[in-house]
Design a protein around this motif. Structure first.
Motif, PDB file in Angstrom:
ATOM      1  N   GLY A  94      -5.516  -8.602  -7.228  1.00 39.42           N
ATOM      2  CA  GLY A  94      -4.409  -7.471  -7.542  1.00 39.42           C
ATOM      3  C   GLY A  94      -3.246  -6.941  -8.445  1.00 39.42           C
ATOM      4  N   ASP A  95      -4.563  -7.303  -9.875  1.00 29.69           N
ATOM      5  CA  ASP A  95      -3.958  -7.200 -11.116  1.00 29.69           C
ATOM      6  C   ASP A  95      -4.741  -5.865 -11.781  1.00 29.69           C
ATOM      7  OD1 ASP A  95      -1.841  -8.813 -10.814  1.00 29.69           O
ATOM      8  OD2 ASP A  95      -3.241 -10.920 -11.694  1.00 29.69           O
ATOM      9  N   ARG A  97      -5.182  -3.265 -10.910  1.00 28.96           N
ATOM     10  CA  ARG A  97      -4.843  -1.469 -10.611  1.00 28.96           C
ATOM     11  C   ARG A  97      -3.520  -2.085 -12.019  1.00 28.96           C
ATOM     12  NH1 ARG A  97      -2.252  -0.339  -4.860  1.00 28.96           N
ATOM     13  NH2 ARG A  97      -4.165  -1.852  -3.818  1.00 28.96           N
ATOM     14  N   THR A  98      -3.070  -2.862 -12.141  1.00 32.26           N
ATOM     15  CA  THR A  98      -2.097  -2.576 -13.213  1.00 32.26           C
ATOM     16  C   THR A  98      -3.009  -2.909 -14.991  1.00 32.26           C
ATOM     17  OG1 THR A  98      -0.663  -4.834 -12.354  1.00 32.26           O
ATOM     18  CG2 THR A  98      -0.140  -4.011 -14.536  1.00 32.26           C
ATOM     19  N   THR A 101      -4.923   1.246 -15.232  1.00 25.87           N
ATOM     20  CA  THR A 101      -3.385   1.980 -15.474  1.00 25.87           C
ATOM     21  C   THR A 101      -3.630   1.351 -16.246  1.00 25.87           C
ATOM     22  OG1 THR A 101      -3.096   1.930 -12.903  1.00 25.87           O
ATOM     23  CG2 THR A 101      -1.608   3.215 -14.266  1.00 25.87           C
ATOM     24  N   LEU A 122      -8.663   7.326  -7.266  1.00 26.77           N
ATOM     25  CA  LEU A 122      -7.249   7.184  -7.806  1.00 26.77           C
ATOM     26  C   LEU A 122      -6.888   7.613  -9.760  1.00 26.77           C
ATOM     27  CD1 LEU A 122      -4.382   7.288  -6.492  1.00 26.77           C
ATOM     28  CD2 LEU A 122      -4.425   4.821  -7.292  1.00 26.77           C
ATOM     29  N   TYR A 123      -8.217   7.297  -9.919  1.00 27.25           N
ATOM     30  CA  TYR A 123      -8.784   6.824 -11.083  1.00 27.25           C
ATOM     31  C   TYR A 123      -9.472   7.970 -11.983  1.00 27.25           C
ATOM     32  CZ  TYR A 123      -6.354   2.336 -10.762  1.00 27.25           C
ATOM     33  OH  TYR A 123      -5.664   1.886 -10.565  1.00 27.25           O
ATOM     34  N   HIS A 212       2.262  -7.741   2.578  1.00 20.66           N
ATOM     35  CA  HIS A 212       2.572  -6.412   1.846  1.00 20.66           C
ATOM     36  C   HIS A 212       1.190  -7.176   1.468  1.00 20.66           C
ATOM     37  CE1 HIS A 212       5.527  -3.679   1.418  1.00 20.66           C
ATOM     38  NE2 HIS A 212       4.696  -3.703   3.495  1.00 20.66           N
ATOM     39  N   TRP A 269       2.937 -13.193   6.032  1.00 17.45           N
ATOM     40  CA  TRP A 269       1.559 -14.167   5.424  1.00 17.45           C
ATOM     41  C   TRP A 269       1.027 -13.066   4.265  1.00 17.45           C
ATOM     42  CZ3 TRP A 269      -1.886 -15.462   9.574  1.00 17.45           C
ATOM     43  CH2 TRP A 269      -0.808 -16.862  10.400  1.00 17.45           C
ATOM     44  N   ASP A 270       0.279 -14.129   3.566  1.00 16.60           N
ATOM     45  CA  ASP A 270      -0.199 -12.894   2.837  1.00 16.60           C
ATOM     46  C   ASP A 270      -2.090 -13.443   2.866  1.00 16.60           C
ATOM     47  OD1 ASP A 270      -0.646 -15.496   0.786  1.00 16.60           O
ATOM     48  OD2 ASP A 270      -0.100 -16.036  -0.540  1.00 16.60           O
ATOM     49  N   SER A 407      -4.897   6.963  -1.243  1.00 16.26           N
ATOM     50  CA  SER A 407      -5.119   5.835  -1.622  1.00 16.26           C
ATOM     51  C   SER A 407      -3.381   5.251  -2.057  1.00 16.26           C
ATOM     52  CB  SER A 407      -5.206   6.242  -3.028  1.00 16.26           C
ATOM     53  OG  SER A 407      -7.267   6.296  -3.283  1.00 16.26           O
ATOM     54  N   GLU A 408      -2.437   6.554  -1.393  1.00 15.86           N
ATOM     55  CA  GLU A 408      -1.404   6.540  -1.745  1.00 15.86           C
ATOM     56  C   GLU A 408      -0.768   5.964  -0.423  1.00 15.86           C
ATOM     57  OE1 GLU A 408       0.907   9.762  -3.023  1.00 15.86           O
ATOM     58  OE2 GLU A 408       2.676   8.438  -2.202  1.00 15.86           O
ATOM     59  N   ALA A 411      -1.645   2.245  -0.263  1.00 18.22           N
ATOM     60  CA  ALA A 411      -0.440   1.560  -1.258  1.00 18.22           C
ATOM     61  C   ALA A 411       0.501   1.389  -1.113  1.00 18.22           C
ATOM     62  CB  ALA A 411      -0.782   2.080  -2.693  1.00 18.22           C
ATOM     63  N   LYS A 412       1.310   1.934   0.187  1.00 14.67           N
ATOM     64  CA  LYS A 412       2.320   2.064   0.441  1.00 14.67           C
ATOM     65  C   LYS A 412       1.997   1.361   1.863  1.00 14.67           C
ATOM     66  CE  LYS A 412       4.886   6.146  -1.659  1.00 14.67           C
ATOM     67  NZ  LYS A 412       5.228   7.372  -0.909  1.00 14.67           N
ATOM     68  N   TYR A 413       1.910   1.041   2.287  1.00 18.26           N
ATOM     69  CA  TYR A 413       1.328   0.186   2.970  1.00 18.26           C
ATOM     70  C   TYR A 413       2.117   1.109   4.860  1.00 18.26           C
ATOM     71  CZ  TYR A 413       0.166  -3.952   0.408  1.00 18.26           C
ATOM     72  OH  TYR A 413      -0.530  -4.536  -0.357  1.00 18.26           O
TER      73      TYR A 413
ATOM     74  N   VAL B  75      -1.984   8.873 -13.020  1.00 28.26           N
ATOM     75  CA  VAL B  75      -3.199   8.556 -14.053  1.00 28.26           C
ATOM     76  C   VAL B  75      -4.342   9.138 -14.312  1.00 28.26           C
ATOM     77  CG1 VAL B  75      -4.300   6.555 -12.131  1.00 28.26           C
ATOM     78  CG2 VAL B  75      -3.961   5.908 -14.352  1.00 28.26           C
ATOM     79  N   THR B 268       7.720 -12.158  -1.855  1.00 24.62           N
ATOM     80  CA  THR B 268       7.016 -10.758  -0.119  1.00 24.62           C
ATOM     81  C   THR B 268       6.254  -9.829  -0.758  1.00 24.62           C
ATOM     82  OG1 THR B 268       9.137  -9.460  -1.145  1.00 24.62           O
ATOM     83  CG2 THR B 268       9.497 -11.588   0.389  1.00 24.62           C
ATOM     84  N   TYR B 284       7.170  -0.010  -9.655  1.00 24.05           N
ATOM     85  CA  TYR B 284       5.729  -0.692  -9.719  1.00 24.05           C
ATOM     86  C   TYR B 284       5.049   0.402  -8.873  1.00 24.05           C
ATOM     87  CZ  TYR B 284       2.515  -4.203 -10.639  1.00 24.05           C
ATOM     88  OH  TYR B 284       0.763  -4.312 -10.906  1.00 24.05           O
ATOM     89  N   GLN B 285       5.406  -0.134  -7.565  1.00 26.94           N
ATOM     90  CA  GLN B 285       4.370   0.244  -6.324  1.00 26.94           C
ATOM     91  C   GLN B 285       4.241   1.651  -6.626  1.00 26.94           C
ATOM     92  OE1 GLN B 285       5.252  -1.262  -2.497  1.00 26.94           O
ATOM     93  NE2 GLN B 285       4.443   0.939  -1.644  1.00 26.94           N
ATOM     94  N   ILE B 288       2.671   1.946 -10.720  1.00 24.16           N
ATOM     95  CA  ILE B 288       0.988   1.175 -10.736  1.00 24.16           C
ATOM     96  C   ILE B 288       0.032   1.414  -9.401  1.00 24.16           C
ATOM     97  CG2 ILE B 288      -0.422  -1.091 -11.234  1.00 24.16           C
ATOM     98  CD1 ILE B 288       1.374   0.759 -13.648  1.00 24.16           C
ATOM     99  N   ALA B 289       0.876   1.012  -8.828  1.00 23.25           N
ATOM    100  CA  ALA B 289      -0.552   0.864  -6.960  1.00 23.25           C
ATOM    101  C   ALA B 289      -0.643   2.505  -6.574  1.00 23.25           C
ATOM    102  CB  ALA B 289       0.239   0.433  -6.051  1.00 23.25           C
ATOM    103  N   THR B 290       0.314   3.280  -6.826  1.00 27.38           N
ATOM    104  CA  THR B 290      -0.519   4.853  -6.305  1.00 27.38           C
ATOM    105  C   THR B 290      -0.355   5.463  -7.252  1.00 27.38           C
ATOM    106  OG1 THR B 290       1.650   5.913  -6.377  1.00 27.38           O
ATOM    107  CG2 THR B 290       0.604   4.247  -4.158  1.00 27.38           C
TER     108      THR B 290
END
Lengths: 445, 328
Positions: A94-95, A97-98, A101, A122-123, A212, A269-270, A407-408, A411-413, B75, B268, B284-285, B288-290
């Motif tokens: 999960g990290d 992406r951060t 970016t 995206l990149y 999420h 749940w994750d 991707s968006e 990412a926004k589920y 990005v 969550t 952040y979502q 960073i995520a998008t």
């Protein structure tokens, strides 16, 4: 060149002499001319990189630790042979992406990043062209699967080298299914629901995450929508068509399934929750990679004996999968692009890749087709099912092209939350309208 | 009690206070005697390092943030100026609307609970005779444990399958079926608020306790002699005298809670169905995520007007205290 390639494909798995292979790779990639590692080995020249050259690779912390062990050893070997220093940094999925970016914005950081899913798009502007590697790899290894290509090929150029696709299947308890009267795993969604009803009545429901988190919720909801005939956008990548009968049917089906068959704590749940709950015996069926099976083999022998795996049930429109992928990207800002490419070529080449793939044991589906007949898939018949799922895999944002917009939405589920809204009491039509409107905002229609 | 004791908020707090002091100094500089002038010059020089730090680490990123909020940057690609379009897009974004609603509920409920419970604990500690030090130290534990660590522990306690909270409630006979702490929309935000209260309450308690100890016991005695009962003594004596401290603590806490990120991100991730997203997690979502840096910056700057008002009010209140009655 033709002769050398025959040399590698004639004996595919067991004893490819590395030198032969490297020669082939060098020839096909034209790397000898560039003075790359295969060329160096071939010509017996000294490494072309100044002493003290550093290469930094960032990747996920492998769910199969043995896979990391092999990879790290290979990196070390590469470093030794090239006379350079290779650092492999591993962080939580999960990290990534951060970090990516931040690195692209700061124009400094790792030389290679293993980027998940369709995020290379995206990149794209920050990634170097790796078409030469991919074209050579495709030729050498029987071509790429569509999903692997979709996530790493941006119209004119390859922006990343697919490393592998996560495998996925329904994990189930044979013993409890038998108790419920199912000797075989259901093949259609209707049968699946019937089975689920009985299992839940027995206090052992089907487990599915709807939170999420990175993988599990998406694996399921996209497959369900596609199976019922819905999809997000048309081929033009603009016309949002989620608002179709198929999607509505999928939502209705899932909402009924939630009450009748699913474990009603799935909303929070994750990606790890179902692994734990399945191993603890609080449910009988859940969708996952073979990681549950591997942990059971090592730590829960009683559970291990009764686990089996099954493909996605068929819906009115067919049987589809959403599978996460990982691709190696060379960063545009990197000053060591040549060396970085060399390293990717090295670990994707058959001799290295095979060792890694064997250890990953059906968790990783190679991006190229040449591995389809590898004994890894058939060694344990309970794992063979994981091999074929990639054939029916679709990319996020189907039928539109993979890209930033897809991707968006991911990412926004949006699709996950559409199902969740219906579970939480919204009318299926209302949930569908919400998701369609959100997608329209993303796709700009 | 004007000085921040909270390291977490110290950046946010130092900023307005120090700037104000500096400006105040400059105004005074113009119309003062030579000695005074020298003193103020010295003060200014002493403040300079702090000001430089603030300019570098607060003002500059902030200005960049405002600029980024008006670009369509993604990005890896420099953006074009698009005015307030990012903000307009957010205004009509249903997830953002939900996020705004969540943030206000989260801040209001958490702050109210932290204040009530913090006050209660402070009063109890103030009246305690034995074990004072031990109790005070142990009470601070939730606050000094790194948030990420303690939140992960909470995540385990809320785990749908293995929740120890459920296990205890079940064995005590309070529940028959397990509670899904982070599952339903109301349950999830309640649980997140609960963790925030657990973590932030000690800050309230310890600060209010410090305030309580500055209240002269004679006043209480006098009130008691006049026939006031405990409740009346609290409302008529303690509460008004404690007001300056309370205000400062509440405002600090509002700033902190409003801009919270870690708790929600870990517990969550904003789910289920965005029912726990706060400004920071949603920003952040998006950012960073998008990868939509411009829009993400705009989402996080949406907090700014609210926080700005809180800071203004805080400055006004502190200044009023300085000029008149004096602080705690």
């Amino acid at each position: 060149m033709a002769e050398q390639r025959r040399g590698t494909s004639g004996k595919r798995w067991t004893s490819v002499p590395r030198r032969t292979f490297l020669k082939a790779a060098a020839a096909s990639a034209g790397a000898a001319a560039l003075g790359g590692m295969p060329g160096i080995l071939h010509a017996g020249l000294a490494p072309a990189y100044p002493k003290g050259t550093k290469l930094h690779l960032l990747q996920w912390l492998n769910f199969v630790p043995a896979g990391d062990k092999v990879f790290l050893a290979q990196a070390e070997e590469f470093a030794k042979q090239m006379g350079v220093e290779v650092t492999v940094e591993r962080i939580g999925m999960g990290d990534i992406r951060t970090r990516t970016t931040a690195a692209i914005e700061a124009k400094s950081g790792p030389d290679i990043i293993l980027i998940p899913n369709n995020l290379p798009h995206l990149y794209a502007d920050g990634l170097a062209d790796v078409s030469d590697i991919c074209e050579a790899l495709g030729k050498e290894q029987g071509g790429f699967y569509d999903l692997a290509r979709a996530n790493a090929f941006a119209g004119r150029r390859w922006i990343a080298v697919p490393q592998f696709v996560y495998s996925w299947a329904w994990n189930y308890r044979e013993d409890w299914l038998k108790e419920a009267g199912w000797t075989k795993f259901p093949e259609t969604w209707d049968e699946f629901r019937e089975m689920g009803k009985k299992l839940k009545a027995m206090g052992r429901p089907i487990g599915q995450a709807f939170g999420h988190s990175e993988n599990d919720p998406n694996n399921y909801v996209y497959a369900l929508v596609w199976g019922f005939g819905g999809y997000e956008v048309e081929k033009d990548g603009k016309t949002v068509v989620l608002d179709k009968k198929g999607t509505l049917e999928a939502i209705k089906y899932n909402t009924a399934l939630w009450k009748e068959a699913l474990d009603e704590s799935g909303l929070s749940w994750d990606d790890a929750s179902n692994n734990r709950a399945f191993l603890a015996g609080s449910m009988s069926v859940t969708g996952n990679s073979p990681s549950i099976y591997f942990v059971a083999r090592d730590k829960f022998p009683d559970v291990f004996k009764v686990i089996n795996h099954a493909p996605m049930p068929k819906g009115p429109a067919g049987q589809f999968y959403q599978l996460p992928t990982l691709s190696s990207a060379v960063m545009k800002y990197s000053k060591n692009q040549k060396l970085a490419k060399e390293f990717i070529r090295w670990y994707m080449a058959k001799p290295q890749y095979e060792k890694w793939f064997e250890v990953m044991g059906t968790f990783a589906i190679p991006p190229t087709k040449v591995w389809y007949d590898h004994p890894v898939w058939t060694r344990d018949p309970k794992l063979t099912v994981f091999r074929d799922v990639i054939k029916d895999a679709r990319q996020i944002g189907y039928a539109g092209p993979p890209g930033r917009k897809a991707s968006e939405a991911l990412a926004k589920y949006i699709v996950v939350d559409m199902f969740v809204k219906a579970i939480q009491g919204d009318k299926p039509e209302v949930a569908l309208k919400w998701a369609t409107d959100e997608l329209k905002k993303i796709y700009g229609t | 009690m004007n000085r921040p004791t909270d390291p977490v908020t110290s950046t946010a707090l130092a900023s307005p206070a120090v700037t104000r002091a500096a400006l105040f100094g400059l105004t005074r500089l113009r119309r003062s005697t030579r000695t005074e002038r020298r003193e103020w010059l010295l003060a200014f020089v002493l403040l300079l390092p702090a000001l430089t730090m603030l300019a570098l680490f607060v003002a500059y990123p902030f200005a960049r943030g405002i600029r980024l909020g008006m670009l369509d940057s993604v990005v890896g690609r420099e953006g074009q100026f698009i005015g307030i379009q990012n903000y307009i897009k957010l205004w009509y974004d249903s997830i953002f609307q939900r996020t705004a609603q969540n943030t206000f509920i989260y801040t209001a409920c958490a702050t109210f609970l932290k204040l009530s419970l913090g006050m209660l604990v402070a009063l109890m500690l103030n009246n305690l005779i034995g074990f004072k030090r031990l109790l005070r130290a142990s009470m601070l534990l939730p606050w000094i444990v790194p948030t990420v660590l303690s939140t992960l522990a909470w995540k385990w306690m809320f785990d749908p399958t293995f929740s120890i909270v459920n296990w205890i409630l079940y064995h005590l006979g309070f529940i028959q079926v397990r509670v899904d702490w982070l599952g339903g929309p109301v349950a999830a935000i309640t649980s997140v608020i609960l963790v925030n209260v657990w973590r932030g309450m000690p800050f309230f308690a310890i600060t209010l306790l410090a305030g309580l100890q500055t209240i002269n016991p004679d006043i209480h005695e006098a009130a008691a002699i006049d026939g006031a009962n405990a409740w009346q003594r609290f409302w008529r004596v303690t509460w008004p005298l404690l007001m300056p401290v309370t205000m400062v603590v509440v405002l600090f806490s509002v700033i902190q809670t409003f801009a919270d990120f870690q708790l929600v991100y870990i517990l969550t991730g904003g789910g289920p169905a965005n029912s726990t997203h706060l400004f920071a997690t949603y920003a952040y979502q998006i950012g960073i995520a998008t990868g939509k840096l411009g829009e993400g910056a705009a989402a996080s700057l949406a907090m700014f007007p609210v926080l700005f008002l809180v800071v203004l009010f805080q400055l006004w209140y502190i200044r009023r205290g300085e000029g008149g009655k004096g602080g705690a």
